[in-house]
Each structure stands twice: as C-alpha cells, then as structure tokens.
Design an enzyme around this catalytic site. Structure first.
Site, PDB file in Angstrom:
ATOM      1  N   TYR A  34       0.817  -1.206   0.068  1.00 47.65           N
ATOM      2  CA  TYR A  34       0.025   0.025   0.077  1.00 47.65           C
ATOM      3  C   TYR A  34       0.565   1.297   0.233  1.00 47.65           C
ATOM      4  O   TYR A  34       0.472   2.241   0.478  1.00 47.65           O
ATOM      5  CB  TYR A  34      -0.994   0.166   1.215  1.00 47.65           C
ATOM      6  CG  TYR A  34      -1.697  -1.031   1.295  1.00 47.65           C
ATOM      7  CD1 TYR A  34      -2.235  -2.008   0.248  1.00 47.65           C
ATOM      8  CD2 TYR A  34      -3.099  -1.255   2.292  1.00 47.65           C
ATOM      9  CE1 TYR A  34      -3.062  -3.066   0.152  1.00 47.65           C
ATOM     10  CE2 TYR A  34      -3.708  -2.198   2.263  1.00 47.65           C
ATOM     11  CZ  TYR A  34      -3.940  -2.816   1.263  1.00 47.65           C
ATOM     12  OH  TYR A  34      -4.936  -3.972   1.313  1.00 47.65           O
ATOM     13  N   ASP A  53      -4.536  -5.475   6.827  1.00 46.24           N
ATOM     14  CA  ASP A  53      -5.954  -5.066   6.624  1.00 46.24           C
ATOM     15  C   ASP A  53      -6.879  -5.990   6.306  1.00 46.24           C
ATOM     16  O   ASP A  53      -7.989  -6.181   6.760  1.00 46.24           O
ATOM     17  CB  ASP A  53      -5.727  -4.538   5.291  1.00 46.24           C
ATOM     18  CG  ASP A  53      -6.904  -3.734   4.622  1.00 46.24           C
ATOM     19  OD1 ASP A  53      -7.782  -3.408   5.421  1.00 46.24           O
ATOM     20  OD2 ASP A  53      -7.096  -3.368   3.321  1.00 46.24           O
ATOM     21  N   ASP A  95      -1.414 -17.342   4.582  1.00 45.81           N
ATOM     22  CA  ASP A  95      -2.631 -18.281   4.216  1.00 45.81           C
ATOM     23  C   ASP A  95      -3.060 -19.209   5.446  1.00 45.81           C
ATOM     24  O   ASP A  95      -3.930 -19.331   5.705  1.00 45.81           O
ATOM     25  CB  ASP A  95      -2.401 -18.753   3.105  1.00 45.81           C
ATOM     26  CG  ASP A  95      -1.029 -19.332   2.728  1.00 45.81           C
ATOM     27  OD1 ASP A  95      -0.271 -19.490   3.585  1.00 45.81           O
ATOM     28  OD2 ASP A  95      -0.763 -20.166   1.674  1.00 45.81           O
ATOM     29  N   LYS A 116       4.651 -14.520   3.824  1.00 46.09           N
ATOM     30  CA  LYS A 116       4.623 -15.342   2.704  1.00 46.09           C
ATOM     31  C   LYS A 116       5.919 -15.481   2.018  1.00 46.09           C
ATOM     32  O   LYS A 116       6.250 -15.259   0.759  1.00 46.09           O
ATOM     33  CB  LYS A 116       3.752 -14.824   1.622  1.00 46.09           C
ATOM     34  CG  LYS A 116       3.094 -15.687   0.571  1.00 46.09           C
ATOM     35  CD  LYS A 116       2.161 -16.881   1.120  1.00 46.09           C
ATOM     36  CE  LYS A 116       1.962 -17.869   0.118  1.00 46.09           C
ATOM     37  NZ  LYS A 116       1.244 -19.148   0.695  1.00 46.09           N
ATOM     38  N   ASP A 122     -10.116  -7.573   9.148  1.00 51.48           N
ATOM     39  CA  ASP A 122     -11.298  -7.732   8.834  1.00 51.48           C
ATOM     40  C   ASP A 122     -11.887  -9.250   8.996  1.00 51.48           C
ATOM     41  O   ASP A 122     -13.033  -9.471   9.305  1.00 51.48           O
ATOM     42  CB  ASP A 122     -11.650  -7.193   7.569  1.00 51.48           C
ATOM     43  CG  ASP A 122     -11.921  -5.758   7.429  1.00 51.48           C
ATOM     44  OD1 ASP A 122     -11.563  -5.110   8.219  1.00 51.48           O
ATOM     45  OD2 ASP A 122     -12.544  -5.215   6.266  1.00 51.48           O
TER      46      ASP A 122
END
Ligand code: ATP
Length: 350
Positions: free
Chosen positions: A134, A238, A214, A181, A242
C-alpha cells in the site's frame, strides 16, 4: 481538561461518531472535542481532502478519534505537493496515517461473550502501515499490464518489530506471531522475517513464531491462534483484521488505533459502509471501543474499563442488524450510556 480531535468521516461515520462522543462524554466528561473534517466528501467543491491544517491540528492535539473515510475505487489517490517532491498516497486513510507518521495499526481481536457462535478469539493484530504493497507505487504499462511495488525496508521493520515485542512484554503476551509469505515473496517478506528474527533476540522472554499468512488466515477462522501479538504487513493486516472481526461476530465490532512516536489516531476496523449510511443500521461498537482505547491511551484506564464493560452489558439487550438484532445505532448508544452511568453515577446524578 484534555482536547482530542474528532474526524467525523463519511458514510456511517457521522452517525457512529455521534454515538461514540455521547458514550465518551458520559465516561470521561473532562474531555473536549475539536472537529477536524477531512476526506473526499468535505464540503467546498474542489478541495484538498487532507488539508495541511488538518494534519497540523491532529499533530497539535496528539490524539484523535477518526471515523471511516470513503476511499473511492480507482480514483482515491491523494497527492500532497511538497518542495522536495510530491507524495502520492493510494487512499485517504493511508494518507492520514502516513502524513502523521503513524506506523503501527493495533487491532485487538477479542470475542465478546454470547455474540458469535464461532470460535472465541483473543489476540492482538499489529499491522505495519507505513509501507508494503500500500505504498502507492503502481504503474500502468499500456492497456494490458499494471504493476505495484511492495516496499519493505529494514528501518520500518525494526521499528514495527520493536513496537510489537514491547507490546507483548507490556501487555503480558508471551508470544509474537509473524504472518508472512517468504516462501513466495523471498526478498520482500524474506526481509521482514530476517529483521523480525533479529529483533526477537533482544526479547528472550517473548517467543517468536512465524507462519505463512494463508495458514494463519485458516487458523484465525478455526479459532486456532493462541493469545499473542500477531504482526502483519500493511495488506495482510488489512485483510486478516476484517476476517478476524467477522469471526468475532461482525466487522462492526472491531476497534483499532494507529500509533506514531507522538501522535495516535483511533479508528474502527471497518470502512464507511455507504450501503447502510443514514438507515440507523450501523453498529457503533467498533468506534465506541476505539474511543475506549483512546481514553486508556490518555491515562484513564478506569473510564476505558467502564466503557468496555458497558458495551458488554448493552449487547446483552440491544443489537444492530449485523448482529441479528433490530436495534438502531442510537439504541445501542443509549444502552451503553445508560450502562456507563449505572456503573459510576456522575456527581450530578449521585
Ligand atoms: P473499506 O475499503 O474502506 O474497508 P469496504 O466497502 O470494503 O470499505 P466496509 O465499508 O467496511 O467495507 O463495508 C463492508 C460491509 O460491512 C458492508 O456491507 C457494510 O454495510 C458492512 N459494515 C461495515 N461496517 C459496519 C458497521 N459498523 N455496522 C454494520 N455493518 C457494517
């Protein structure tokens, strides 16, 4: 008498802000508020969504409560023109954090009693918010190719790693879990892992565990994440905050805070939810609990505890539609205010 900034936000922002200010006024009546409108929807036609005066105002106050701001899809970039080169931010929320040098987004993930039929979660997400995917560095090459740059720097990761381990020590978490990752993003996520492992050696009392992000997502949904500080980069944090808020019952429940060296901005996990703005269906709990984090940060732990307890009490009676209830935003605010007052009658009432 402390003064804090209030960014009323877009969409459901003004409704949940009003609810939160009512609760804070009951729990911490010494607080006063300076309203600082920012965002694409502030009145005035052609305007800067993040005026320098707004940034300076929040900096001066040192703490602000921020409701969600709409980030228009595909056109929400913010450009701040500076003598040493323009700064480009991918969204208004990103711009607020980075203009104020807020680098750590803290999101407590805690199931409230009797709300969700899913697994109980109890951990703390720390999200690095100064760089990563981002960063706002994206290119379009002709019609058919687009690229984004993931920026990872040693300095930013030393800073966020120290922040996370310190938090783990101060708040009695025995463990930091880094989600990454590095098996695919060998260099970028690889550098994150390398730096966090180095910093971990300075905190022998805290265990470091690293997990593929993951697999971590799956562990969150299954309720298999132990009590820990969960450290994530900007994008993974982010997404997974959520997801985790959803597992606890609703995206509308999750509080959060952004910390820099000398400024803190408190905001809920969720976005501006324009689809339900003005309907009275918005759940104000995420922002109310963010307000509790703010008063705790200002040193009033008793008032913060009172707000958190009052939310739990209120939710036994009133729930907004995202939690399967029929209560309005105002009903929830009324119930939380009543519970705050019942727990600690103000001198005027006593
Ligand atoms: P952003 O990119 O800013 O996160 P978004 O559109 O992806 O925005 P949200 O604005 O968080 O995501 O909305 C996602 C869904 O969750 C919507 O259906 C919205 O109505 C719902 N939602 C979000 N916040 C709340 C809330 N406080 N109360 C009830 N529903 C909410």
């Amino acid at each position: 008498m402390a003064t804090v900034g209030i960014i009323p936000g877009d969409g459901i922002g003004p409704e949940i802000t009003e609810a939160t200010v009512r609760v804070l006024s009951a729990a911490a009546p010494y607080l006063s508020y300076e309203y600082i409108p920012v965002g694409h929807l502030i009145p005035g036609g052609e305007h800067d969504p993040l005026p320098d005066a707004a940034v300076a105002g929040i900096r001066r106050l040192g703490a602000a409560l921020k409701a969600p701001l709409v980030a228009p899809r595909r056109t929400g970039r913010i450009v701040k023109v500076r003598p040493d080169g323009d700064r480009v931010y991918p969204s208004i929320n990103n711009a607020v954090r980075r203009e104020l040098d807020l680098f750590a987004n803290v999101r407590p993930i805690q199931s409230l009693p009797g709300i969700s039929s899913g697994p109980d979660l109890d951990f703390l997400i720390v999200r690095e918010v100064s760089e990563g995917t981002y960063s706002g560095i994206e290119y379009r090459i002709g019609d058919d190719v687009a690229q984004a740059v993931k920026v990872v720097t040693r300095g930013a990761w030393e800073r966020i790693a120290h922040f996370s381990f310190r938090l783990a020590v101060e708040q009695g978490y025995g463990r930091v879990i880094l989600g990454h990752k590095a098996n695919v993003l060998n260099l970028t996520d690889g550098l994150e892992l390398e730096v966090v492992q180095e910093v971990a050696r300075q905190y022998p009392e805290v265990e470091l565990q690293d997990m593929m992000v993951d697999a971590l997502g799956q562990a969150i949904v299954r309720g298999a994440v132990p009590r820990a500080v969960v450290l994530l980069d900007n994008q993974y944090g982010d997404i997974l905050s959520d997801v985790a808020a959803g597992v606890t019952g609703s995206i509308g429940l999750g509080p959060g805070a952004n910390f820099g060296e000398s400024v803190a901005v408190f905001e809920a996990c969720h976005g501006a939810a324009p689809d339900i703005a003005g309907t009275g269906r918005a759940n104000p709990v995420g922002l109310i609990l963010s307000g509790a984090m703010m008063i705790r940060h200002l040193g009033d732990a008793a008032a913060a505890d009172a707000v958190e307890a009052a939310v739990e009490t209120a939710l036994t009676r009133v729930r907004t539609p995202d939690l399967g209830g029929t209560a309005t935003t105002t009903d929830v605010a009324d119930a939380v205010v009543e519970a705050v007052r019942a727990a600690a009658p103000s001198p005027a009432q006593a």
